[in-house]
Design an enzyme around this catalytic site. Structure first.
Site, PDB file in Angstrom:
ATOM      1  N   ASP A   1      35.079  38.744  37.881  1.00  0.00           N
ATOM      2  CA  ASP A   1      35.127  39.005  39.320  1.00  0.00           C
ATOM      3  C   ASP A   1      36.379  39.807  39.722  1.00  0.00           C
ATOM      4  OD1 ASP A   1      34.053  38.136  42.024  1.00  0.00           O
ATOM      5  OD2 ASP A   1      36.067  37.298  42.175  1.00  0.00           O
TER       6      ASP A   1
ATOM      7  N   GLU B   1      33.278  43.665  37.416  1.00  0.00           N
ATOM      8  CA  GLU B   1      33.032  43.901  38.838  1.00  0.00           C
ATOM      9  C   GLU B   1      34.189  44.716  39.401  1.00  0.00           C
ATOM     10  OE1 GLU B   1      32.340  42.260  43.297  1.00  0.00           O
ATOM     11  OE2 GLU B   1      33.937  41.462  42.080  1.00  0.00           O
TER      12      GLU B   1
ATOM     13  N   HIS C   1      24.482  39.138  45.775  1.00  0.00           N
ATOM     14  CA  HIS C   1      24.752  38.047  46.712  1.00  0.00           C
ATOM     15  C   HIS C   1      25.718  38.445  47.829  1.00  0.00           C
ATOM     16  CE1 HIS C   1      28.023  38.167  43.907  1.00  0.00           C
ATOM     17  NE2 HIS C   1      28.755  37.429  44.724  1.00  0.00           N
ATOM     18  N   ASP C   2      26.323  39.620  47.734  1.00  0.00           N
ATOM     19  CA  ASP C   2      27.250  40.096  48.762  1.00  0.00           C
ATOM     20  C   ASP C   2      26.532  41.055  49.712  1.00  0.00           C
ATOM     21  OD1 ASP C   2      29.523  38.704  47.844  1.00  0.00           O
ATOM     22  OD2 ASP C   2      29.869  40.212  46.291  1.00  0.00           O
TER      23      ASP C   2
ATOM     24  N   HIS D   1      42.126  35.187  41.684  1.00  0.00           N
ATOM     25  CA  HIS D   1      42.651  34.190  42.615  1.00  0.00           C
ATOM     26  C   HIS D   1      42.076  32.822  42.288  1.00  0.00           C
ATOM     27  CE1 HIS D   1      39.104  36.375  44.193  1.00  0.00           C
ATOM     28  NE2 HIS D   1      38.626  35.146  44.323  1.00  0.00           N
TER      29      HIS D   1
ATOM     30  N   TYR E   1      42.200  44.151  41.091  1.00  0.00           N
ATOM     31  CA  TYR E   1      43.307  43.706  41.941  1.00  0.00           C
ATOM     32  C   TYR E   1      44.309  42.792  41.249  1.00  0.00           C
ATOM     33  CZ  TYR E   1      39.138  44.800  44.699  1.00  0.00           C
ATOM     34  OH  TYR E   1      37.998  45.390  45.173  1.00  0.00           O
TER      35      TYR E   1
HETATM   36  C1  GLC Z   1      33.521  39.191  44.514  1.00  0.00           C
HETATM   37  C2  GLC Z   1      32.282  38.346  44.778  1.00  0.00           C
HETATM   38  C3  GLC Z   1      32.292  37.868  46.197  1.00  0.00           C
HETATM   39  C4  GLC Z   1      33.561  37.072  46.442  1.00  0.00           C
HETATM   40  C5  GLC Z   1      34.789  37.891  46.077  1.00  0.00           C
HETATM   41  C6  GLC Z   1      36.021  37.046  46.052  1.00  0.00           C
HETATM   42  O1  GLC Z   1      33.490  40.382  45.205  1.00  0.00           O
HETATM   43  O2  GLC Z   1      31.124  39.080  44.485  1.00  0.00           O
HETATM   44  O3  GLC Z   1      31.158  37.104  46.487  1.00  0.00           O
HETATM   45  O4  GLC Z   1      33.630  36.681  47.778  1.00  0.00           O
HETATM   46  O5  GLC Z   1      34.676  38.467  44.808  1.00  0.00           O
HETATM   47  O6  GLC Z   1      36.021  36.220  44.939  1.00  0.00           O
END
Ligand code: GLC
Length: 556
Positions: free
Chosen positions: A217, A259, A324-325, A120, A221
Site C-alpha cells: 500500500d 500501489e 475499493h477507492d 503508516h 510516500y
Molecule cells: C491506499 C488504499 C486506501 C487507503 C490508503 C491509506 O490508497 O487503497 O484505501 O485509504 O491507501 O492506507
C-alpha cells in the site's frame, strides 16, 4: 519425500512453487472480506465466509485473490489503519481461519495475496501510543515529528475532502506528527533502521504462513526530504529493493504488487531492473478506459500506452477498471479531470477527493454491452487484470454512505433481503445492502446471473476462460492498428508465431471498417464464439461491429 508431502510444501503444490512467473498471466480478484460473506451471523463478512465462497471464485476463473487488510485495527480506514500487524481483527476471524483459507485456496490451485500497509500505522498502534507519551521512548523515532507544521511544504494532501494538512498537533506528544492520509494514520519513519526491519519481520511472518505475496500500500510516500514533493524518493526505491531481496531469497514464488498512483514514467522505477516490484498497478490507464468509452475515441488509450515505458521481462502491469477507492483522477490533466467529472459525476455527491465514488455498472449507465466492452479492453490490453468483487455481476453503489463506504456494500449472492450475505438482522449489517431500484438484490445477484446464459456474469466468465486458454492475449506485444476511425480500438497482440486481432467498437453506432493484414493470412478463429472465419484472399479484412461490440480473433 514421499506421498502427499512430495506435492505439498506449505500447502502449495510443487508445480505452483516452480511457476515463479505465475503473476504475469494471472486473473486477480479483489475481495473486501467484510463485504463478502458472513459465516457467523454478526453482520460482518469474515474469513470463514470467504472460505465458503472459494468455489465460486475459482469457477469464475480467478487465479489469485487480493484480500483487503484483515489485521487488528480500529477500522477507521477499513483496516488500512493497523494497530497490530501480527493479529487478525476479531470480526474477520483468527489466524487458524487464515491458515485454512490459504490451504483451501491452494488446494484449488489459486493463490492469495494480502495487503501490506507500510507507510503508516493506526494511531492506536502501541508503537504510536508509546511514542506520543514519552520523548525518550524507543518508539518516538518510529514516527515523524516536528515542532512546527511548516516542514515539507511541497507535499500534496491526498484526502483533500477530509484533511487540511499533512501535520497534526498531538497534545500528549507536544509536537506535530506527519501523515499522508487520515490524521488517525501517522506515517512511519523509514529513516529509522528499526522501522525498516519491523516491516521485513511482518512480511516474514505472513509469507512463512503461506501467503503468496503482498499488495504493498501507498509506497511512494515512505521517506520525506525537504525541498521535494516527498514522493518516489531514491531512498524509497532503495528500501523497496531490500524488501524484494528478502522475498526473493526466502520466498521466491511470492510477489510484491505496487500501489503507486503515479504517471507511467514514475511507476517505471518501481520495477527497477526486475529487482523491485514484480507488478505495479497501471493507474493512468484506468480513467482513460472510461474516457475512451465516453468520448467514443481510442486516442486516450493509445496515448497513455505509448507513454508507458517497457518494463523488465520478469515484471507485469496489473490493470483494473475499479477498486475499493474512488475512481482516482490524479493521473489525468486538469482538463481531462473536468471532462470526467462532467461526464461521469454530474450527480451531486458522486465526487470525492480528486475522483469519483461510483462502481463500474452505475458509471456505465448499467448498460451491459458497454460494461462487457470495458472488460474486453481490460482482458486484452497488456497486463494482468484485476476484478473488484461484485463488478462481475454489475453491482451498484450507495453514495449516501460516508467517503468510500458506498463502494463497499455487501456482496449480492441471491435475492433475499440481506442478499444472501448474512443471517444477521439487517439492522446489524456493517453496511446496508444496496436498495436502489436498478441495483437491489432482486435485480442484481449471483444466483440469478449464474442461471441466465446471457448475464454479465456468464459473459465475463466466458471471456476469462478464453483469455486463460490463450496466454498471448495477456503477455505479448501490443501493436495499434489505424482503421481510419477513432471509434474503433483495434490492436494486434503478438507472441512468437501467435497473432491475435482485437477490435472494439467504442461507439453507439454500427461501424464497418477495414484492417490491413501483414501478409495474406489463411485462417482465423473468432475466439469468443469459437467459430472459424474465412480470411480474405486480399490483404484486407473487412469487419462490421454493432454498437459496443468487440471481437477477439486468432489469426493463423
Ligand atoms: C491506499 C488504499 C486506501 C487507503 C490508503 C491509506 O490508497 O487503497 O484505501 O485509504 O491507501 O492506507
Amino acid at each position: 519425500m514421499k506421498g502427499s508431502f512430495a506435492f505439498f510444501m506449505k500447502g502449495k503444490s510443487i508445480s505452483m512453487k516452480n511457476d515463479i512467473n505465475w503473476y504475469q498471466n494471472a486473473i486477480f480478484y479483489e475481495v473486501y472480506v467484510r463485504a463478502y460473506a458472513d459465516s457467523n451471523g454478526d453482520g460482518h463478512g469474515d474469513l470463514r465466509g470467504l472460505i465458503q465462497k472459494l468455489d465460486y471464485i475459482k469457477d469464475l476463473g480467478v487465479d489469485c485473490i487480493w484480500m483487503l487488510p484483515i489485521y487488528e485495527s480500529p477500522l477507521r480506514d477499513d483496516g488500512y489503519d493497523i494497530s497490530d500487524y501480527y493479529t487478525i481483527a476479531n470480526v474477520f476471524g483468527s489466524v487458524d481461519d487464515l491458515r485454512e483459507l490459504l490451504k483451501k485456496t491452494h488446494d484449488r490451485g489459486m493463490r492469495l495475496i494480502m495487503d501490506l500497509v507500510v507507510n503508516h500505522t493506526s494511531d492506536q498502534h502501541p508503537w504510536f501510543q508509546a511514542a506520543r507519551k514519552d520523548r525518550k521512548s524507543p518508539y518516538r523515532d518510529y514516527y515523524v515529528w516536528s515542532d512546527d507544521d511548516r516542514k515539507y511544504q511541497g507535499t500534496r494532501i491526498i484526502f483533500i475532502d477530509t484533511e487540511k494538512s499533512n501535520w497534526t498537533w498531538d497534545g500528549q506528544a507536544g509536537q506535530f506528527y506527519w501523515h499522508r492520509f487520515y490524521a488517525s494514520q501517522p506515517d512511519l519513519n523509514f529513516d529509522n533502521p528499526k522501522v525498516q526491519q519491523e516491516i521485513l519481520d511482518v512480511m516474514d511472518y505472513w509469507l512463512a504462513m503461506g501467503v503468496d505475496g503482498f499488495r504493498v500500500d501507498a509506497v511512494p510516500y515512505l521517506f520525506e526530504r525537504e525541498g521535494t514533493n516527498c514522493e518516489n524518493l531514491p531512498e524509497t526505491h532503495q528500501y523497496l529493493k531490500r524488501m524484494r531481496q528478502f522475498v526473493d531469497h526466502k520466498y521466491p514464488d511470492c510477489i510484491m504488487l505496487c500501489e503507486a498512483n503515479q504517471w507511467p514514467e514514475d511507476v517505471r522505477p518501481y520495477f527497477g531492473e526486475g529487482d523491485e516490484f514484480h507488478m505495479g498497478f497501471h493507474f493512468p490507464l484506468m480513467p482513460r478506459i472510461y474516457m475512451a468509452l465516453g468520448k467514443e475515441d481510442v486516442t486516450p488509450l493509445f496515448q497513455i500506452l505509448k507513454r508507458t515505458p517497457d518494463i523488465p521481462n520478469n515484471c507485469q502491469w496489473c490493470i483494473f477498471l475499479r477498486n475499493h477507492d474512488e475512481l482516482t483522477l490524479e493521473m489525468v490533466t486538469e482538463e481531462e479531470r473536468q471532462w470526467m467529472w462532467d461526464f461521469y459525476a454530474a450527480q451531486p455527491g458522486t465526487r470525492l477527493n480528486l475522483g469519483i465514488r461510483r462502481r463500474l455498472a452505475p458509471l456505465l449507465g448499467n448498460n451491459q454491452k458497454k460494461i462487457e466492452l470495458a472488460y474486453s479492453l481490460l482482458f486484452t490490453l497488456p497486463g494482468s487484470p484485476i476484478i473488484y468483487y461484485g463488478d462481475e455481476i454489475g453491482m451498484g453503489d450507495n453514495i449516501e454512505l460516508f467517503d468510500r463506504n458506498g463502494l463497499r456494500t455487501p456482496m449480492q449472492w441471491d435475492n433475499s433481503p440481506n442478499a444472501g450475505f448474512s443471517h444477521a438482522d439487517s439492522s446489524r449489517l456493517y453496511a446496508p445492502v444496496i436498495n436502489d431500484e436498478r441495483f437491489k438484490p432482486q435485480q442484481v445477484n449471483v444466483e440469478d446471473q449464474r442461471q441466465t446464459p446471457e448475464s454479465l456474469y456468464n459473459h465475463i466468465k466466458h471471456m476469462l476462460a478464453v483469455r486463460k486458454q490463450h496466454a498471448g492475449l495477456g503477455s505479448s506485444l501490443l501493436e495499434w492498428i489505424d482503421t481510419g476511425n477513432n471509434a474503433i480500438a483495434a490492436y494486434w497482440r503478438i507472441r512468437g508465431e501467435e497473432r491475435f486481432l482485437i477490435c472494439n467498437n467504442l461507439s453507439e453506432t454500427t461501424l464497418t471498417f477495414k484492417i490491413e493484414m501483414p501478409t495474406a493470412l489463411t485462417k482465423g478463429m473468432d475466439l469468443l464464439s469459437g467459430k472459424d472465419i474465412d480470411m480474405p484472399s486480399s490483404h484486407e479484412l473487412c469487419l462490421n461491429l454493432a454498437s459496443h461490440a468487440f471481437v477477439w480473433l486468432k489469426i493463423n
